[in-house]
Design an enzyme around this catalytic site. Sequence first.
Site, PDB file in Angstrom:
ATOM      1  N   GLU A 202       4.104 -11.090  -6.542  1.00  0.00           N
ATOM      2  CA  GLU A 202       3.019 -11.163  -7.532  1.00  0.00           C
ATOM      3  C   GLU A 202       3.404 -10.623  -8.899  1.00  0.00           C
ATOM      4  OE1 GLU A 202       3.236  -9.282  -4.898  1.00  0.00           O
ATOM      5  OE2 GLU A 202       2.372  -7.289  -5.158  1.00  0.00           O
TER       6      GLU A 202
ATOM      7  N   LYS B  13     -10.776 -11.087 -15.611  1.00  0.00           N
ATOM      8  CA  LYS B  13     -10.821 -11.182 -17.073  1.00  0.00           C
ATOM      9  C   LYS B  13      -9.980 -12.354 -17.601  1.00  0.00           C
ATOM     10  CE  LYS B  13     -12.347  -8.849 -20.685  1.00  0.00           C
ATOM     11  NZ  LYS B  13     -13.682  -8.224 -20.739  1.00  0.00           N
TER      12      LYS B  13
ATOM     13  N   CYS C 250       5.186  -6.233   1.475  1.00  0.00           N
ATOM     14  CA  CYS C 250       5.565  -4.817   1.485  1.00  0.00           C
ATOM     15  C   CYS C 250       4.887  -4.065   2.634  1.00  0.00           C
ATOM     16  CB  CYS C 250       5.262  -4.198   0.122  1.00  0.00           C
ATOM     17  SG  CYS C 250       6.179  -2.692  -0.161  1.00  0.00           S
ATOM     18  N   TYR C 251       3.940  -3.174   2.380  1.00  0.00           N
ATOM     19  CA  TYR C 251       3.286  -2.471   3.497  1.00  0.00           C
ATOM     20  C   TYR C 251       2.654  -3.473   4.468  1.00  0.00           C
ATOM     21  CZ  TYR C 251       0.346   0.613   6.242  1.00  0.00           C
ATOM     22  OH  TYR C 251      -0.229   1.282   7.304  1.00  0.00           O
TER      23      TYR C 251
ATOM     24  N   GLY D 107       0.838  -1.203   0.000  1.00  0.00           N
ATOM     25  CA  GLY D 107       0.000   0.000   0.000  1.00  0.00           C
ATOM     26  C   GLY D 107       0.861   1.238   0.000  1.00  0.00           C
TER      27      GLY D 107
ATOM     28  N   HIS E 149       7.804  -7.888  -3.984  1.00  0.00           N
ATOM     29  CA  HIS E 149       6.485  -8.250  -4.536  1.00  0.00           C
ATOM     30  C   HIS E 149       6.554  -9.577  -5.297  1.00  0.00           C
ATOM     31  CE1 HIS E 149       4.327  -4.533  -3.598  1.00  0.00           C
ATOM     32  NE2 HIS E 149       5.524  -3.982  -3.667  1.00  0.00           N
TER      33      HIS E 149
ATOM     34  N   ASP F 237     -16.852 -11.222 -22.424  1.00  0.00           N
ATOM     35  CA  ASP F 237     -17.666 -11.620 -21.272  1.00  0.00           C
ATOM     36  C   ASP F 237     -19.022 -12.185 -21.689  1.00  0.00           C
ATOM     37  OD1 ASP F 237     -15.525 -10.613 -19.902  1.00  0.00           O
ATOM     38  OD2 ASP F 237     -16.449  -8.680 -19.494  1.00  0.00           O
TER      39      ASP F 237
END
Length: 526
Positions: free
Chosen positions: A184, A382, A87-88, A60, A182, A240
């Site tokens: 991710e 998505k 992280c945060y 964050g 990170h 979609d």
Amino acid sequence: MTAANIHAHKILILDYGSQYTQLIARRVREIGVYCEIFPWDSEQAEAFLPAAQGIILSGGPDSTTDQHTPTVPEYVLKAACPILGICYGMQALVSQLGGQVRPSAQREFGFAQITLNQECVLFAGLCDGRNAHGQSLLDVWMSHGDKVTAIPAGFECIASTPSAEFAVVAHQAKKIYGLQFHPEVTHTSKGREILSAFLFDVCSCTGDWTAGNIIEDQIKQVQTQLQDEHVILGLSGGVDSSVVAALLHKAIGDQLTCIFVDTGLLRLHEGDQVMQTFSQHMGVKVIRVNAEQRFLSALQGLHDPEEKRKTIGNLFVAIFEEEAAKIKDATWLAQGTIYPDVIESAAATTGKADLIKSHHNVGGLPDDMKLSLLEPLRELFKDEVRRLGDALELPREMIHRHPFPGPGLAVRILGEIRKEYCDILRAADDIFMQELHRHDLYDRVSQAFAVFLPVKSVGVMGDGRKYQYVIALRAVETIDFMTARWAHLPYEFLDLVSRRIINEIDGISRVAYDISGKPPATIEWE
Ligand code: XMP
């Protein structure tokens, strides 16, 4: 064989406002584990916790060294399940558990190498290289100003970088882990393995969240929910609604009726392709409404982009309602709402509206239709919807296509819309798309299209000077469509596309390439 319970194992993700929070969730799900994101202070998160196998705290923008910054809720600190702070999230954990976080003299942003100095289940067998002492090194992505300077009792320092001694910390007995980097983002080379170790080896999750299992689960759910009731779906040819159509057709066959409003503002042959895929090929009931004339008449004389958008949106709804009213026995309305829409509308109701990307979808349908809502993609990102589309064997070009705005070509023709302009633009856009595919460039850009400029520019053709229209080509690279860089397409490629457009399309004398970034320019021209 009994079907897998795709929700048997869940991860709770608390959002501290990082731009990467959704990415964490997408990675967790790619690995095969269901997860949900909640704002760090939401009450629903606490209600979700008993069902969770583990908790991830996101990064964050705040600093725990300031006052009144987001905290790790008490119920998380008391939870029996494993925790991973990123992280945060790590800094908040450390400072609340008795450690110390300080602003760093040196901001670390970008690539870094961590040195592993303790064994830890998250990094078992992982190595991108070794230092002179034989210790494993891992390439990671950092983005932080503060750093941990002292760790709480019971914690160990697992890894360090030259500027952050406590790059990874852990209380291994309590299964609490903190990563300053990170995992991710793809720049962290072993990020997926680190997250997998947390999910499988620490939280004991199973990897049942797969496209095949999700489809099976949804089909069962829809069949139980609907029995013999009928459903209407607005089919646009976009990813979609196409996936919803294929999924529902598989679940309930003829109880589904799709309404495809052809606005006349679609790309070349698009309407026919939608009909071919769904009606001819799959046997889905699709009502095609050829509404080009109505849209062109409604748009006549309109120049203002927002007025054009509104007119198209309203007419679309009106036509959809007219058609839906003809389907007497329908009690359900299916929609292609996806998880980011759900998160964004939740943020809107909790006042975190500044995080919201304004999206301007045509086809938002009125609340007063007396139908119950069916939203089978509500839990999906998505990329998960695309994986479902592939598993349902929808055509690749439909599922992996660049985004196309709801108002279609109307925001790619500057000013007033005329059929002649639409036809020229469709032909130019088609040449651009053909060549992007032929040169393997289509998947290397995030969005590409042609724009029609209703100005006349001089060209010399044959013996005479001719004043004809201008086409602009736009191609961008982006992750989130909030910012974008113009794609540096090869000159020879642009040269070829430009020559084809001018030679093959009557009415065009000049082609320009848009080299504006977003910001300040937007991706679309209107
Ligand atoms: P901009 O032009 O805002 O575009 O940089 C960001 C993304 O949004 C799409 N876009 C739209 N999508 N209705 C839509 O459904 C619209 O009115 C609209 N305007 C822009 C655009 O194509 C890009 O992907």
